[in-house]
Scaffold this motif. Structure first.
Motif, PDB file in Angstrom:
ATOM      1  N   UNK A  23       0.828  -1.084  -0.107  1.00  5.73           N
ATOM      2  CA  UNK A  23       0.046   0.165   0.069  1.00  5.73           C
ATOM      3  C   UNK A  23       0.743   1.094  -0.150  1.00  5.73           C
ATOM      4  N   UNK A  24       1.938   1.059   0.748  1.00  3.29           N
ATOM      5  CA  UNK A  24       2.827   2.280   0.985  1.00  3.29           C
ATOM      6  C   UNK A  24       3.571   2.700  -0.416  1.00  3.29           C
ATOM      7  N   UNK A  25       3.979   1.649  -1.273  1.00 10.75           N
ATOM      8  CA  UNK A  25       4.502   1.675  -2.520  1.00 10.75           C
ATOM      9  C   UNK A  25       3.453   2.374  -3.441  1.00 10.75           C
ATOM     10  N   UNK A  26       2.018   2.052  -3.538  1.00 10.97           N
ATOM     11  CA  UNK A  26       1.343   2.441  -4.485  1.00 10.97           C
ATOM     12  C   UNK A  26       1.020   4.023  -4.335  1.00 10.97           C
ATOM     13  N   UNK A  27       0.906   4.144  -2.806  1.00 10.71           N
ATOM     14  CA  UNK A  27       0.564   5.765  -2.348  1.00 10.71           C
ATOM     15  C   UNK A  27       1.924   6.445  -2.827  1.00 10.71           C
ATOM     16  N   UNK A  28       3.001   5.999  -2.700  1.00 11.86           N
ATOM     17  CA  UNK A  28       4.500   6.646  -3.013  1.00 11.86           C
ATOM     18  C   UNK A  28       4.238   7.137  -4.752  1.00 11.86           C
ATOM     19  N   UNK A  29       3.861   6.158  -5.310  1.00 11.46           N
ATOM     20  CA  UNK A  29       3.819   6.408  -6.936  1.00 11.46           C
ATOM     21  C   UNK A  29       2.760   7.316  -7.302  1.00 11.46           C
ATOM     22  N   UNK A  30       1.640   7.220  -6.625  1.00 11.40           N
ATOM     23  CA  UNK A  30       0.430   8.084  -6.793  1.00 11.40           C
ATOM     24  C   UNK A  30       0.748   9.525  -6.158  1.00 11.40           C
ATOM     25  N   UNK A  31       1.826   9.658  -5.169  1.00  7.94           N
ATOM     26  CA  UNK A  31       1.998  11.003  -4.780  1.00  7.94           C
ATOM     27  C   UNK A  31       3.087  11.811  -5.613  1.00  7.94           C
TER      28      UNK A  31
END
Length: 705
Positions: free
Chosen positions: A291-299
């Motif tokens: 989840x953190x990886x996906x949020x980082x890419x979206x950010x």
């Protein structure tokens, strides 16, 4: 640090109060924090002055600065900055297990700050290569980014707070030790007092024992017997207590065995629970990392989009600003050209008026050269000669003194144009007073006259201000409330503008001296005692009345008796000073009415029904306005540029506009909440329905009556 302000910047007291309110006040906790030395290297070399005032918990902002102005570096190459930056005075840092996943502070490995690689980076080829790539400075400092430097500041802040907590713990221990010492001292003092009292009691008992030896011997024997009984009782109780203790120990051992069995069972259950929890934690951790990886890419994608949008907005704003500046420069050039043309025209008008004034001055000088001063000097000499003849034999009288007194008296009497005979009469009376009275009473009389003139001016100015305020407010209210108080329609005549109407009204009221409130009393028409049937000639056809010269009037004044001359004080209508004051008041009325009417007209907005109050640089009261205008009238300072006229006009305009503003609020409230009928106004409102009052007509009519 910020540069100190100059003294002129502290004139605004409001800004200083706000600054003092925003400052943090020193506290005991602040003193403890200041006692702990702050870590070094928390701000880069050549940093901004405000950075030294920021706390370690604050990040250094991204400044707009020239390239290479500030270089962020945590230390030299090969230094362990996490230990060197803390300094050598305090205790060394220990393990911190409060942040196991390094969310607060990043502990990334940095090769340039590894002490074991210092010998490699110290080699000249490696050092030159790093300087060329920009990884280090000329003095051997390792360059880092602002983000890495802020992470390093956060690490220093955590270590700094650990030292503050240790210092606070040490202070708490010291305070507890001090409290314990104070308690011990108090206890020692108390025990000392008890010991002293016991010693005094023992000495007292010994003294009594010596006095009553036999009685005490018997009591001692009885006490020994009682002691034996008590010892036997104590022995029995000790055996009984030992028996009870053994029984309690046996029961406690049995209870302990039962507890051990329960603890072992609970430990097995806890072990199984921990195994299950670890498995569940590993599964949740894997989900969290994804989840953190996906949020980082979206950010990251969102930040890139926002940066592109901001850049495009900045480009558009700068283009728009360039267009606006070009338009403003064009308008400014046009205004400057128009202003130059206006100034040239004004200079031509000023030059023409200057030529007219110079011609007037030349004409006045020509008139003075042809007999103006010569006639006045001849009159003064004639008055002095006649006065010296009439007062010959008086103490100290001479021809020179008579000439000097005549010149002073004529200067005082000729302050305004008046009747020639009355002017000479005033001079004669003043010269007689100076001859008879000493200088001190003359000074008192002058002061009394000045106070009387000033009081007269105050009364007239007070009436003038009230009349001007009343007339201007009445005319302004007619225009200001035209939409709120409609008048009945009249004949279809073209109305004048507001300024023309007000100027006409004020000119009609204040243009002449007769019949106004600024005069000496009311005008009374006196009927003639005798009438004639003959036809009187008009003034136009009459021959001119012969007027004697001033020289003859001086001879008549100083030769005839004083009783035959009219008294200038007893006949107030002939006083030229009063006429002069009335003329000044009349001029002040014209100037003041025009200024007040213009200011009130500018401050009214008839379209929306609002009032703009004028800015008063010096607030005034009614008494101050009357006193200032009265002094201007007495001192002959009434003109278009008089400061007292201007301030008084602003004061009256402010009063009129305030009253119009209050009345407009009332009118708007009435218009916002109109009342339906007259019954609703008279009948009080009731929250409950009363059947008797609704049915009976007498009770309905009672409130109206």
């Amino acid at each position: 640090m910020s540069s100190p302000k100059s003294p002129t910047e502290y004139d605004d007291i409001g800004d200083i109060d706000i600054t003092l309110m925003t400052l943090r006040k020193p506290t005991e906790l602040k003193k403890v924090i200041d006692s702990v030395p702050k870590p070094v290297r928390s701000v880069p070399k050549n940093g901004l002055p405000m950075w030294y005032r920021l706390g370690l918990e604050s990040k250094l902002p991204v400044p707009k600065m020239p390239l290479g102005k500030i270089i962020f570096a945590r230390g030299k190459i090969g230094e362990d900055v996490r230990r060197v930056g803390l300094g050598g005075t305090g205790p060394q840092p220990t393990f911190d297990l409060t942040d196991p996943y390094c969310h607060n502070v990043s502990y990334d490995y940095v090769p340039m700050h590894d002490p074991h690689l210092a010998h490699h980076f110290a080699q000249k080829p490696a050092r030159n290569r790093m300087k060329f790539l920009g990884f280090c400075t000329k003095d051997g400092r390792a360059v880092c980014s602002l983000k890495e430097f802020n992470q390093y500041r956060k690490y220093l802040y955590n270590q700094f707070m650990d030292r503050i907590h240790q210092e606070m713990k040490r202070l708490d221990e010291r305070a507890r030790d001090d409290l314990t010492l104070r308690r011990v001292e108090v206890d020692v003092a108390r025990r000392l007092q008890v010991f002293i009292r016991a010693e005094r009691t023992r000495e007292h008992l010994e003294r009594i024992a010596q006095e009553h030896a036999d009685e005490w011997a018997e009591k001692k024997r009885q006490a020994k017997e009682q002691e034996k009984k008590i010892q036997a009782r104590m022995k029995y109780l000790a055996e009984y207590n030992e028996k009870q203790r053994k029984e309690r120990a046996a029961r406690a051992y049995e209870k302990q065995n039962r507890i051990k069995q329960r603890v072992q069972a609970a430990a097995e259950m806890e072990l199984r629970r921990k195994i299950t929890m670890v498995r569940q934690w590993r599964a949740n951790e894997k989900k969290r990392v994804n989840r953190l990886k996906q949020e980082k890419e979206a950010k990251q994608k969102r930040l890139e989009t926002e940066a592109n949008n901001k850049w495009m907005a900045r480009v558009e704003a700068q283009n728009k600003k360039i267009q606006e500046e070009s338009l403003l420069l064009k308008l400014y050039a046009e205004d400057m050209n128009a202003g130059a043309m206006r100034r040239a025209k004004k200079a031509e008008i000023y030059a023409y008026n200057t030529d007219l004034e110079l011609q007037r001055i030349r004409l006045a000088n020509w008139k003075l050269m042809h007999g103006g001063h010569a006639k006045a000097a001849q009159l003064v000499r004639k008055m002095g000669v006649e006065f010296e003849k009439s007062k010959r034999g008086a103490k100290g009288m001479s021809l020179e003194l008579a000439h000097r007194m005549a010149a002073e008296a004529m200067t005082t009497a000729l302050s305004t144009q008046g009747d020639a005979l009355m002017t000479l009469g005033q001079a004669r009376a003043r010269m007689d007073i100076e001859t008879i009275l000493p200088p001190a009473p003359i000074k008192l009389l002058d002061e009394v006259l000045e106070s009387v003139v000033m009081e007269f001016a105050r009364r007239r100015v007070n009436l003038l201000l009230r009349d001007v305020e009343r007339v201007v407010r009445h005319r302004a209210a007619d225009v200001f409330f035209v939409d709120y108080r409609p008048r009945p329609k009249k004949s279809m005549k073209k109305h004048k503008r507001y300024s023309m109407q007000l100027a006409t009204e004020l000119a009609r009221q204040y243009a002449t001296v007769q019949g106004q409130a600024i005069l000496f009393g009311d005008i009374v028409n006196i009927q003639s005692d005798e009438t004639t049937d003959q036809i009187m000639k008009s003034v136009k056809d009459r021959p001119p009345t012969p007027v004697p010269s001033k020289t003859k009037l001086a001879e008549v004044t100083f030769i005839d008796r004083v009783e035959d001359l009219p008294d200038p004080v007893a006949v107030p209508s002939y006083l030229p000073e009063r006429r002069k004051l009335l003329e000044m008041v009349n001029a002040a009325a014209k100037l003041l009415s025009r200024n007040v009417s213009q200011t009130v007209h500018k401050g009214m907005d008839v379209t929306i029904g609002k009032v703009t109050l004028p800015v008063m640089r010096h607030p005034m009261e009614w008494g101050e306005a009357v006193e200032g205008l009265a002094s201007a009238v007495v001192n002959n300072r009434v003109n278009a540029d008089c400061a007292d006229i201007r301030r008084t006009g602003e004061f009256l305009a402010n009063r009129i506009l305030k009253s119009l503003q209050q009345e407009m609020k009332i009118e708007k409230e009435k218009k916002k909440h109109p009342k339906t009928s007259g019954d609703a106004e008279s009948e009080p409102q009731s929250d409950f329905y009363v059947p008797d009052r609704a049915n009976s007509p007498e009770k309905e009519e009672s409130p109206k009556t």
